[in-house]
Design an enzyme around this catalytic site. Structure first.
Site, PDB file in Angstrom:
ATOM      1  N   GLU A  57      73.108  90.061  25.396  1.00  0.00           N
ATOM      2  CA  GLU A  57      73.255  88.646  25.732  1.00  0.00           C
ATOM      3  C   GLU A  57      73.594  88.519  27.217  1.00  0.00           C
ATOM      4  O   GLU A  57      74.526  89.147  27.704  1.00  0.00           O
ATOM      5  CB  GLU A  57      74.356  87.998  24.889  1.00  0.00           C
ATOM      6  CG  GLU A  57      74.097  88.035  23.386  1.00  0.00           C
ATOM      7  CD  GLU A  57      72.946  87.146  22.924  1.00  0.00           C
ATOM      8  OE1 GLU A  57      72.453  86.317  23.720  1.00  0.00           O
ATOM      9  OE2 GLU A  57      72.543  87.274  21.757  1.00  0.00           O
ATOM     10  N   CYS A 121      80.445  84.273  18.108  1.00  0.00           N
ATOM     11  CA  CYS A 121      79.988  85.291  19.067  1.00  0.00           C
ATOM     12  C   CYS A 121      79.905  84.693  20.460  1.00  0.00           C
ATOM     13  O   CYS A 121      80.465  85.238  21.417  1.00  0.00           O
ATOM     14  CB  CYS A 121      78.635  85.866  18.637  1.00  0.00           C
ATOM     15  SG  CYS A 121      78.727  86.880  17.149  1.00  0.00           S
ATOM     16  N   HIS A 140      74.442  91.812  20.410  1.00  0.00           N
ATOM     17  CA  HIS A 140      74.218  91.437  19.015  1.00  0.00           C
ATOM     18  C   HIS A 140      73.477  92.569  18.321  1.00  0.00           C
ATOM     19  O   HIS A 140      72.512  93.104  18.879  1.00  0.00           O
ATOM     20  CB  HIS A 140      73.367  90.159  18.919  1.00  0.00           C
ATOM     21  CG  HIS A 140      74.175  88.939  18.677  1.00  0.00           C
ATOM     22  ND1 HIS A 140      74.116  87.831  19.497  1.00  0.00           N
ATOM     23  CD2 HIS A 140      75.077  88.633  17.705  1.00  0.00           C
ATOM     24  CE1 HIS A 140      74.950  86.900  19.044  1.00  0.00           C
ATOM     25  NE2 HIS A 140      75.535  87.373  17.955  1.00  0.00           N
TER      26      HIS A 140
END
Length: 181
Positions: A57, A121, A140
């Site tokens: 991410e 998250c 992730h």
């Protein structure tokens, strides 16, 4: 847990914590962990039922948190940090990390995302990025067995974190070099 068994290179102290899926705990725990350890880097790992790859991410988002957590709580403001920037990017160059890890020939596909999902998250990632001025990362992973084993994910995380540390160390060398002139 698998990464904790595998460990990282010798010059790295690895601290593993399980963070509850609770907004208020995240708001307390993440700053406390940064204060306690003063780490070079914090890498958060979250399971996504929608993920089919290991996903790096790039950024965390401040607003849009509407889902209830495990305590049936949702921030009234629907944001992480009142008055904080809309989005904070990690200082880690995720494209470089992705390219390097992919070149290692692990049996795991690594991809990049700009949206960690506006749930715990993303909330955790933004909170950590805000706390650390960008010295955080979020990975992730798909659920175990869909398609990767715990060992495959552990080895992938080990490679990813070691590449992130390498990228971070080299970017800091460049920054220090520029300040000396």
């Amino acid at each position: 847990q698998e990464l904790e068994k595998l460990g990282l290179r010798d010059d790295v102290d690895l601290h593993v914590y399980e963070v509850p899926v609770e907004y208020q705990t995240v708001q307390r725990l993440i700053p406390a962990l940064w204060k306690k350890h003063s780490p070079q880097l914090v890498v958060h790992v979250g399971v996504s039922g929608m993920a089919t790859t290991v996903t790096l991410e790039k950024c965390g988002h401040n607003v849009g948190y509407k889902g209830l957590d495990n305590c049936r709580f949702c921030p009234g403001s629907q944001c992480c940090v009142e008055g904080g920037p809309e989005c904070i990017d990690s200082i880690i160059d995720m494209e470089t990390v992705c390219r390097r890890v992919s070149a290692l020939g692990l049996d795991v596909t690594v991809t990049i995302s700009k949206d960690a999902g506006r749930y715990l998250c993303d909330f955790t990632y933004y909170t950590s990025l805000y706390q650390s001025r960008g010295r955080s990362a979020f990975v992730h992973v798909p659920p175990l067995g869909k398609p990767y084993t715990a060992e495959q994910l552990g080895r992938a995380l080990q490679a990813i974190i070691e590449e992130m540390l390498d990228v971070l160390e080299h970017s800091e060398d460049k920054i220090n070099c520029q300040h000396e002139h």
